[in-house]
Each structure stands twice: as structure tokens, then as C-alpha cells.
Design a protein around this motif. Sequence first.
Motif: not given
Lengths: 201, 373
Positions: A11, A23, A84, A86, A109, A197
Motif C-alpha cells: 500500500v 483511510d 484506502i 485495509t 482506491c 489498486h
Amino acid sequence: MDNLSPNLQTVVRWIKPNSRVLDLGCGSGTLLSILTEQKNIQGLGLEIDPDNILQCVSKGLSVVEHDLNTGLSRFDDASFDTVIMTQTLQAIERPDLILDEMLRLGKDCIVTFPNFGHWQPRSYLLFKGRMPVSDYLPYSWYDSPNIHFFTVNDFETLLTDKGYRILNKRMVAQKKGIQTQLCQFWPNLFAETAVYHLAKF
Amino acid sequence: MTDQGRHFTLKNDAGVQLANGGLLEHYELAVCTYGALNENADNAILICHALTGNQFVSGTDPSTGKPGWWSQYVGPGKAIDTNRFFVVGVNNLGGCSGSTGPSSINPATGSAYLNDFPSLRVRDWVATQHWLMTQLNIKKWYAVVGGSLGGMQAMRWCVDFPEAVERCVVIASATSLTAQNIAFNELARSAISKDPRFADGKYASQNTLPEDGLSLARMIGHVTYLSGTGMNAKFGRSLQRGSFELGNSDAVQFEVESYLQYQGAKFATRFDANSYILFTRVLDYFDLGRDFGGDVSKAFTQCDARFLVIGFSTDWRFSAQRSEEITDALIRATRHVSYACIDSEHGHDAFLIANTRYEALLRSFIEGEPKHG
């Protein structure tokens, strides 16, 4: 950066310097801190856990208390360069809708998620006949925050249906060595974490 | 260990040009400072007070003999640590705790201003606080902090003097009042002005005090500062006196009635009715987006400060939603902002009351070094 998990290292590599980054579910701000230090980003984290929010504030990060399941309509179109998320997509009520929102707020993103098609959970379910519990997915079926289990193939089918473009992807195995090689050839079977991505069309 | 602060008054004979077009030629500000200004003069924190606060942020408030209004969060070792920071409390212009206000003598007439005191806006307070800053040889505030009406001043500071504020903490505030919020202020003002002893604001010259009106105004306000849950937890249906026993005809008074009466009466003797009317109007008039076509984010675009915005779960006078609007406007303006909604049953008053999470956030934000980006 060395003690950062391989998927987070990926990332960090993909984030453009000086960009504006959101985020979603930023946790205690580990990724935002590194991105701020190494890529000089202007970052904002959304988080719901009070301890995580406090840790972000202590680190001098910008963090806003927000429940991702209430949607992201409070934010403007194209107000970030990259959005982002995660290891959180599997815990969101409607992963498909949040992907739409991520690409509305950001030019692109980055999503990482645990691949449920990995051979270990598959064999756990096959041989034990019970929902997989591992170090990696440590919860029981009834208390797991992970409410959607999906595979790399499932995810790519969703992207095709949506017409989203894959700018880059990386399949990550926790252990280095043969598995790292295997997961490039059979990602759906050997990737523990997938990193994508994405952009619109 | 408490820090009782250094209390003093500063006189400005250059006056201040007011937002209403008038010039207030002379004024005094009553100030109380805690801790010490360091050599670089970069550890000063301004605490802006709310509707009925004053300069006695910490230590003991000599007017009540009780701890200063924010001593829960300001003092040695507190979230805003006066061992480390130089904390400035100031009674706002138009107040009744030592600064020039309606009961002060107007040098032009030789008698008290009373209801002739000029109408004020939040930006007038910020202008006078800016003058105070220069008098204290401070170039830039380490932080400007305020709750409620104080939060409005903190935001106004960042818009009017962007270069003078490093951190800004906005607690239980809003960029403008809602119609409902203005309505509550009008109820309070009506309670005062309908008291015959208010005498159109000339009560002081007639040696009367509109205590009943001021007390009722405070009672109305007080209810809006609490939450339903909080009031039930504190009072429930407990009786102060009397009983519902069959055959018993003693007059019943609920604890909540007695509490409100007591709070109202206590307030009526310590606060000036003209100041109360003046300040509630300052609240009503405030609209941070007014100069920017109603777009608050445009107001924030020029701000340099890092913001911490805090709302409280049961606050309905300045709901957490209003704090989220501030946050969203700051995000839209691409400013640095953190926001948290604190769980508390204390309604709007929560910003004054001890709370572990609130305390930790405030401390971390004040003491944390910003990450640059």
C-alpha cells in the motif's frame, strides 16, 4: 517500514507522494503515520474504536469518529486522491456499496482483504466441517466482526460486474518462500491477503 | 496543588471598532492567568468562556468561592497542564465579572451603560482578545480552546487571525445556532424583560434587580443543558418534601423542582441581567458562514490551525451533529481535523464535567506533536 506487514508495504509503495489520503478504519494510525512520514501525505482516518482514535490523536494524526456502516455520504465527490481500506471490507455490511463510495470520494482506491479461498480455510472447512478459525482469522463464527467471506475470484467478479479497473494487484502469503511463488500462479488458493489498486472504468 | 492564578485588569484607551459600526472608545478586560509564559512565548493557551463563564478558568473563583468553571480540565497536572502551559482566561467584553459591561460607567455620560451597552458579536470579543494577546507579548497561541459559545470564539479566532492560532479545540459548539436554539434564548430574554423589576434594563439605576426573571431564564437554560436520561438518573421522581401517602395532604415538591429553583436563585444574584441578554444575542447572531455566502468551509479555508472537535452523545442544545457539521466543513476545506463524540449522560453540561475519554483526548491533542503532511 520493515516491521510493516507485506500487504501494508505494498500500500505504501502505491501511494503517490504529497497526495490526500482517506483511510477507512484506520485503526491506531500505523499506516497513516508511515504514509505521512515517508510520502508526506495529507491523511485523514475514519475510525470507530475510542482507543484507536485516542492513539491516532496522540500520534498527531487527523482522525474522525465515524461508523462506516452509516455510509460516506457526508463526504464530497473527489475530495481525496486515494481512499484506502485495509482488512475491513469483509466487516462492512455492504462491501459493494462501500467500494462505489470509495471511488466516488477518491480518484482511486486501495483495498486489502483476507482471501477466504486460501487452501487453509478451505481444508479446515472440508476436513473439520467447521468454520475456519486460525491465527489469521481468529474469531468464532458467532462473534466474528467478519460478516462476509469471499475469495479473490469472488472479488474480481464483483469488479467485472461494476466495470472497475484494476490498476495494480498483489497477492501476499504470510510466509515467504514457496507459498509466495505459488500465490502468484494460484492466487485464489495461495494468497492469504489480496491487495488491489482500483479506479473507475 | 492548585494554581490560584494572577488576576488583573487591562485598560485599552484606543478603543475597539465594533462589528455593529460603533466605536467603544475605552474598555477594560479582567484577566486571570495560570502557569508561566516561557521564554519563547510559545506555550500560551487561551480559554474562551461560554455564556455565563468568566476569567476564573481554574483555581478558586472568588465570586463564588468554588473552583473555577473549568478547573476539571485546567490546572497543575490536568489535561491542560498549567505546569507546562501559560493559560489565559478573560472575562468577555460586555460581561459582569470585571470587564467593561452594561453595569460599567460610560465615560461619555458619567453613568452606567445599562441597556445602552453596544450590541456585540463574537468577532468583537476576538478583536479584544487579540489586543490582550499583544499586551501579553504573545505572537501566537499554542492553542485556543472553548466550549459552546467559547467554541464559537475559538473558530472565529482561526478565521480572523489564522496566523495566530496553532491548535484549536471546539467543544460542544456550532457554526451558527439553530432556530430551536435561538428560541430558547428568546425564552430566557423574555423571562427577564417581563420581570417588572427589569425596568427596561434600567434596574440598576432604580436600585432593583430582576431576580425572578433572571432566575427563570437560568432555569430554562439549565434544563436545556441537561439530558433527559441524566435528569432521571440524578433526580428521578424523588421528593424533596411532602408525600403521596393516602390521607396525607402535605404539599409535594419534587427534587428536580427544588434543584432548579435553587440554581435559578443562586444565578440571579451573581449574574447581570443586561449581560445575559447581551450575550444570548451574541450567540444568536453568530454565523461563521455569513461572510462566505453561507459556506462555512470557505471560512475555514484560510485557517492554519489543527482542529480538535468534540461533541457529546446526549447534548441536544448543541448536538453532536452540529460538531460533525464543523468537522465536515473543515474536511471540505482540507484542514487538519480530528473529531470524537464522547458518550456522556450529562447533555451540554458534559463539556464541564469529568470524563475519562474526553480528558484523555484533550490531553493528547494538546500535548501531541503534529505529524507534518
